[in-house]
Design a protein around this motif. Structure first.
Motif, short mmCIF file in Angstrom:
data_model
loop_
_atom_site.label_atom_id
_atom_site.label_comp_id
_atom_site.label_asym_id
_atom_site.label_seq_id
_atom_site.Cartn_x
_atom_site.Cartn_y
_atom_site.Cartn_z
N THR A 2 -32.97 28.10 16.07
CA THR A 2 -31.57 27.82 16.44
C THR A 2 -30.81 27.36 15.19
OG1 THR A 2 -32.07 25.52 16.92
CG2 THR A 2 -32.31 27.09 18.73
N PRO A 3 -29.49 27.34 15.24
CA PRO A 3 -28.73 26.86 14.07
C PRO A 3 -29.13 25.45 13.66
CG PRO A 3 -27.28 27.97 15.60
CD PRO A 3 -28.61 27.93 16.25
N LEU A 21 -23.76 21.38 11.09
CA LEU A 21 -23.18 22.51 11.79
C LEU A 21 -21.66 22.43 11.69
CD1 LEU A 21 -25.38 22.72 14.99
CD2 LEU A 21 -25.69 23.85 12.81
N ASN A 25 -17.32 25.99 14.88
CA ASN A 25 -18.19 27.00 15.46
C ASN A 25 -19.62 26.53 15.27
OD1 ASN A 25 -19.63 29.18 16.23
ND2 ASN A 25 -18.83 30.56 14.68
N GLU A 26 -20.22 26.05 16.33
CA GLU A 26 -21.52 25.40 16.19
C GLU A 26 -22.64 26.38 15.97
OE1 GLU A 26 -22.27 22.17 18.73
OE2 GLU A 26 -20.71 21.08 17.66
N GLU A 27 -22.36 27.67 15.91
CA GLU A 27 -23.37 28.65 15.53
C GLU A 27 -23.56 28.70 14.02
OE1 GLU A 27 -25.19 30.78 17.68
OE2 GLU A 27 -24.46 29.28 19.10
N CYS A 28 -22.60 28.13 13.28
CA CYS A 28 -22.60 28.25 11.82
C CYS A 28 -23.20 27.02 11.18
CB CYS A 28 -21.18 28.40 11.30
SG CYS A 28 -20.57 30.07 11.39
N SER A 72 -23.59 36.36 7.70
CA SER A 72 -24.42 36.58 8.88
C SER A 72 -25.66 37.34 8.43
CB SER A 72 -23.66 37.38 9.92
OG SER A 72 -24.51 37.69 11.00
N ALA A 82 -28.73 34.31 12.07
CA ALA A 82 -28.08 33.04 11.72
C ALA A 82 -26.79 33.30 10.98
CB ALA A 82 -29.01 32.20 10.85
N GLN A 83 -25.85 32.40 11.19
CA GLN A 83 -24.60 32.44 10.44
C GLN A 83 -24.51 31.21 9.54
OE1 GLN A 83 -24.06 33.38 13.95
NE2 GLN A 83 -24.16 35.46 13.16
#
Lengths: 154, 208
Positions: A2-3, A21, A25-28, A72, A82-83
């Motif tokens: 996970t990120p 993070l 944007n909590e994916e980054c 990405s 992952a970003q």
């Protein structure tokens, strides 16, 4: 992974830097600008991550003085994606090139240089990709103004 | 006139030794209008409609139109799609490479005035008739194959109305610089160029 796990894994390797993070944007995962090429080389070669596929990199303009560079990538071994994000100074935007790590970063970086005016020290051939060679300015910046632009009436 | 000596070649021999009397204009114009070979190139979504028009359902062959992949063998350029400023010098170069007589159909809204890219666009040429003379404009975004066929038939009518030896009355370049009477295509070092001067794309820059 996970990120959050990516951030923790990078934090173990580079303990003197902070990896968090992105609140937008909590994916980054935010990367510190100073160690960008080392981070990516580690992410590519480390057994736990093995990010061997560079998906794309792009840019987000956030006036007045922020410019976000987004990477990405994907691992064909672990099947995880992952970003990563690097925050740049909008008035002096430069980040070390990663085109020596992944070949296809070459044109991505040329495109970002062309349209956003981000410089990539270490890039082999940093020319404009889309606009004509003698074009002035970087069109996707929010404050870009072309002299003959016909503005759409409201 | 050498042209008159060639006339028998244009007329099919009639059985039993008959002679066909006809006008020079009629023969030459029908020859030109019935074999408009068009250049195989497309720029954007209009090219999809152009391909559909060339395929069997609509069939350009009915008009004697066959695509050629080189400008040296073409009579007609169908500019199909959005013409960007970067592409514009290349299209101009292709036009210059076509032998006379040559005709241009501007297909779709982008080639007339920028179309959907008229507003808020920095990279699109607002009208292909800024750089090359256009005979027929076909409206649509993109035009249906019927519309393009209609444009080709209109061009045939235009060709059939021509007179031998007389300068063609073409609609031509709409955007001509009024002070010099030249199209708005410049080379960066010396300024304006003549309309038929052949230059490489990197020597040209389009004034938008």
């Amino acid at each position: 992974m996970t990120p959050g796990e990516f951030a923790a894994h990078l934090g173990e390797q580079y303990s003197e830097h902070k990896f968090s993070l992105d609140e937008l944007n909590e994916e980054c995962v935010l990367l510190p600008l100073e160690i960008v090429p080392q981070c990516f080389e580690f992410l590519r070669d480390d057994d736990a991550t093995q990010m061997d596929y560079f998906d794309f990199s792009t840019c987000v303009d956030r006036p007045p003085d922020r410019l976000d560079l987004v990477y990405s990538m994907y691992s064909t071994v672990h099947k995880h994606r992952a970003q990563f994000k690097v925050i740049l100074d909008r008035h002096n935007a430069a980040v070390p090139s990663v085109s020596h790590l992944w070949e296809n970063a070459n044109w991505n970086e040329r495109e970002i240089y062309d349209l956003y005016g981000v410089f990539f020290p270490g890039h082999k051939d940093l020319r404009r990709l889309m606009m004509p060679d003698d074009w002035e300015g970087h069109p996707l910046r929010k404050d870009y103004a072309h002299p003959n632009l016909v503005v759409r009436p409201d | 006139m050498d042209l008159i000596k060639k006339i028998p070649a244009y007329i099919e021999r009639i059985p039993n030794g008959g002679i066909l009397m006809t006008g020079l204009d009629w023969v030459l114009n029908n020859a030109k209008a019935s074999s408009m070979w068009y250049m195989l190139f497309g720029l954007a979504c209009c090219a999809i409609e152009l391909m559909a028009t060339g395929a069997s359902r609509y069939d350009f062959d009915r008009l004697g139109m066959i695509f050629r992949a080189t400008p040296r063998q073409t009579d007609l350029m169908i500019v199909a799609g959005t013409l960007t400023l970067k592409m514009a010098p290349r299209v101009k170069l292709l036009y210059e490479q076509m032998p006379d007589p040559k005709y241009v159909i501007a297909m779709g809204g982008c080639t007339m005035h920028g179309g959907p890219f008229y507003h808020d666009s920095y990279s699109v040429l607002k009208g292909v008739d800024k750089i090359i003379p256009v005979d027929i404009h076909v409206a649509g975004c993109p035009p249906r194959p019927e519309a393009l066929l209609n444009g080709c038939i209109a061009l045939q009518d235009l060709i059939k109305g021509e007179k031998v030896g007389r300068q063609r009355d073409r609609p031509g370049l709409r955007h001509i610089d009024p002070s010099t009477n030249l199209p708005l295509l410049v080379r960066p070092d010396t300024g304006l160029i003549r309309p038929n001067q052949i230059l490489m794309p990197d020597q040209l820059r389009v004034l938008s």
